[in-house]
Design an enzyme around this catalytic site. Structure first.
Site, PDB file in Angstrom:
ATOM      1  N   HIS A  32      -2.190   1.097   7.189  1.00 20.38           N
ATOM      2  CA  HIS A  32      -2.489   1.232   5.763  1.00 20.38           C
ATOM      3  C   HIS A  32      -2.206   2.656   5.300  1.00 20.38           C
ATOM      4  CE1 HIS A  32      -4.385   0.262   1.960  1.00 20.38           C
ATOM      5  NE2 HIS A  32      -5.132   1.351   2.067  1.00 20.38           N
ATOM      6  N   CYS A  78       0.822  -1.214   0.000  1.00 26.31           N
ATOM      7  CA  CYS A  78       0.000   0.000   0.000  1.00 26.31           C
ATOM      8  C   CYS A  78       0.852   1.260   0.000  1.00 26.31           C
ATOM      9  CB  CYS A  78      -0.956  -0.012   1.183  1.00 26.31           C
ATOM     10  SG  CYS A  78      -0.144  -0.113   2.797  1.00 26.31           S
TER      11      CYS A  78
END
Length: 664
Positions: free
Chosen positions: A538, A398
């Site tokens: 994330h 990510c």
């Protein structure tokens, strides 16, 4: 010799054939092999005794003494009748090899002489049927042929089954699991790849044709698309309302006819995990209840061919550094932003666009109390600098995906940026390691602990290993190294604490702050930063929306030229007006944070006293502009459908485009 003795009986259906027949007239089975009596040339008496099986207790030739208990056994016995000791040895092995000699008194001759229509005893047939029924077959009482469950009558002689062999209802068959199965419903038959192969080709082809006509090909093509990495049929299946949790049945596995890839009970998620389709796995997980919201359609998915060209172009812009600091670097500096034409779309289309493009969960987390983005009305409304969190893959890539989205609008699907990161850390380790160690040592001393040199080296080796493994999560050092590869600052807006799904605080998050290319020459870098968001493990790309017209100069200290006023202003302060930390500063650089920020970025103060960095939005590269235009055309088409004279609900369309895709 009678006529019956001249015939030979088939071993498979017991039909009596004439001697001249080489195969069974009924079932086409092969003629059994009948050996000759090899003892006839040696001793006629022995042959007769062997064939008839008679035993003369008065002759020792017909007795065999057991070596263990001395009991006199018949010479044809293989074990002692008294103690069970084996009587077979190398010296008398030939005595147990009996010739095949059919006489009128033998069991085989008697079975051949029986009438053909005489059926076996009912008790034997019932026992045999109970065994066959566990396999789903039933045995004909007339000719003993084993028939498949759906056969209404014997396939060999046409005789119907008795009531004991079938369910009381003539339209049902007793299955191996003792469940009733409707014969007229082809979906309920025992159709598996194994029993299809047991039948003849004609029956197999009939079944497969029937199953193919009734099959849900949207679902089957989606399964094939997952293992082949083709997102188009998967998108079509999901768009048509398909269930991502649907499982494969035995009939569907038989139609697909790839036992190495498909198994009964597998879902699309199982296939995506098995064949390592991370992109498709992310799409499927967003469709499952409780795992996320909605199907995502980022620009790189709408235009996959152009996205592939962008990734190849990005790879061509990477250069390998030489000299004292051998760190790789890029030669182009694009900054991605949402097109201003989005505001021209109708409200329902805009809502669908943002739901398919943005990460609503990350956006909500970053904007809730305490907010870390969009907390100032002066920045979001007056200066048009609202940030939007783009959705990307939820795997360990990510960070790299968000960096590529913030610059080129695509994902790091080919792991090109990850490879560049790993090479830069390995080759430029002599420059990165001392600054990283000093920064981490200062943080450790603040927490009142210290590490040995061996422990520092182990941690450094672990960080290098993470950079080279696709799918693994990255750390602060990797963000710092990416700032040197991109030759520009990276601002991370993140949560202060990492929390669990229950809302419990798990630990302190250190990612928020500014990462500057401190090891590069100042003149070698640009001052336009990119923005990333960090939420519970994330990263997301934070991008603005392009302004329609040039913004009037509202900053008293701004010295921008007229052609550079198309800017976005990124706050360098938190909501409580504390300056964001600068990571990986040395002890000599601490205390001069604001001066360092102004040195590496175009920093100014707003009328409200907010310290901001200017992000200049230049003209898009040609490939990026083409991808964005194709993405916009998709939603323009939906807008035309809603503005027609007879408006209709917004349809969910599927796309057919070959080549590599960035679908999520």
């Amino acid at each position: 010799m009678s006529e019956n003795e001249k015939k030979w009986a088939c071993e498979y259906c017991t039909y009596e054939n004439y001697p001249s027949a080489l195969k069974c007239t009924m079932c086409r089975g092969p003629r059994p092999f009948i050996s000759e009596d090899i003892y006839s040339l040696h001793d006629n008496d022995d042959k007769t005794n062997s064939a008839t099986g008679s035993c003369d207790n008065g002759q020792n030739i017909n007795l065999l003494q057991c070596k263990n208990c001395t009991f006199q056994n018949h010479k044809n016995d293989q074990t002692c009748s008294q103690c069970g000791t084996s009587l077979v040895n190398a010296s008398n092995l030939h005595e147990y090899i009996q010739p095949l000699n059919i006489t009128q008194h033998s069991d085989l001759a008697q079975s051949l002489s029986q009438p053909r229509n005489k059926s076996p005893p009912a008790s034997e047939i019932n026992v045999e049927n109970s065994r066959r029924m566990t396999l789903g077959k039933w045995t004909c009482l007339m000719c003993t042929y084993e028939n498949w469950p759906r056969a209404a009558k014997c396939s060999m002689c046409g005789h119907p089954p008795q009531n004991s062999q079938r369910h009381p209802s003539s339209s049902h068959i007793i299955s191996p699991s003792n469940q009733n199965i409707d014969v007229n419903n082809q979906e309920d038959l025992f159709i598996t790849p194994s029993n299809i192969m047991e039948e003849n080709n004609c029956e197999t082809e009939k079944k497969l044709r029937l199953m193919r006509r009734k099959a849900d090909w949207n679902w089957l093509n989606a399964c094939i698309g997952v293992i082949e990495g083709n997102p188009v049929p998967v998108e079509h299946y999901l768009s048509s309302g398909g269930d991502p949790a649907r499982t494969l049945t035995a009939s569907e596995v038989a139609i697909l006819n790839r036992s190495s890839a498909f198994d009964v009970g597998h879902t699309l998620v199982h296939l995506a995990i098995r064949f390592q389709r991370d992109d498709l796995l992310a799409v499927l997980l967003t469709q499952i209840e409780g795992s996320g919201s909605g199907l995502k359609k980022v620009p790189s998915y709408i235009a996959p061919d152009i996205a592939a060209d962008i990734r190849r172009h990005f790879a061509a812009t990477i250069r390998h550094g030489k000299g004292s600091f051998p760190c790789s670097f890029v030669t182009e500096f694009p900054t991605f932003a949402l097109p201003a034409e989005v505001d021209e779309l109708p409200s329902p289309v805009q809502e669908q666009l943002f739901s398919e493009l943005l990460d609503k969960d990350a956006q909500h987390t970053l904007e809730t109390d305490p907010a870390v983005i969009n907390w100032s009305l002066e920045l979001t409304v007056r200066l048009g600098s609202r940030l939007h969190a783009l959705w990307n893959r939820s795997s360990g890539d990510c960070l790299l995906d968000s960096v590529m989205q913030a610059t080129w609008g695509v994902f790091d699907r080919d792991n090109q940026l990850r490879r560049t990161l790993a090479e830069s850390l390995n080759q430029g380790g002599e420059m990165f390691y001392p600054r990283w160690k000093e920064y981490e040592a200062n943080h450790a001393s603040f927490l009142q602990y210290s590490l040995e040199e061996e422990q520092w080296e182990e941690d450094w080796t672990s960080l290098l290993s993470l950079a080279s493994q696709p799918g693994t999560s990255l750390e602060m050092l990797h963000v710092f190294a990416l700032a040197h590869i991109l030759r520009r600052p990276i601002i991370v807006y993140g949560v202060k604490y990492v929390k669990s799904f229950r809302g419990e605080t798990l630990g302190y998050s250190r990612f928020e702050g500014v990462y500057l290319p401190l090891l590069c020459e100042h003149s070698f870098c640009i001052k336009t930063p990119i923005a990333l968001g960090y939420t519970r493990g994330h990263f997301s790309a934070l991008v603005p929306m392009e302004p329609y017209s040039r913004i009037e100069a509202r900053l008293p200290k701004s010295n921008l030229a007229p052609d550079q006023l198309q800017s976005i202003f990124l706050p360098l302060m938190t909501r409580d007006r504390k300056v964001l930390p600068i990571h990986f500063l040395t002890e000599s650089e601490m205390g001069r944070e604001e001066a360092i920020l102004r040195h590496w970025m175009d920093v100014c103060d707003t009328e409200g006293g907010i310290l901001v960095a200017q992000q200049l939005l230049h003209k898009r590269p040609l490939l990026v502009a083409q991808m964005v235009e194709e993405w916009l055309n998709h939603y323009r088409t939906l807008a035309q459908a809603t503005s027609a004279p007879f408006s209709r609900p917004i349809p969910v369309q599927d796309y057919s485009s070959d080549g590599d895709t960035d679908d999520e």
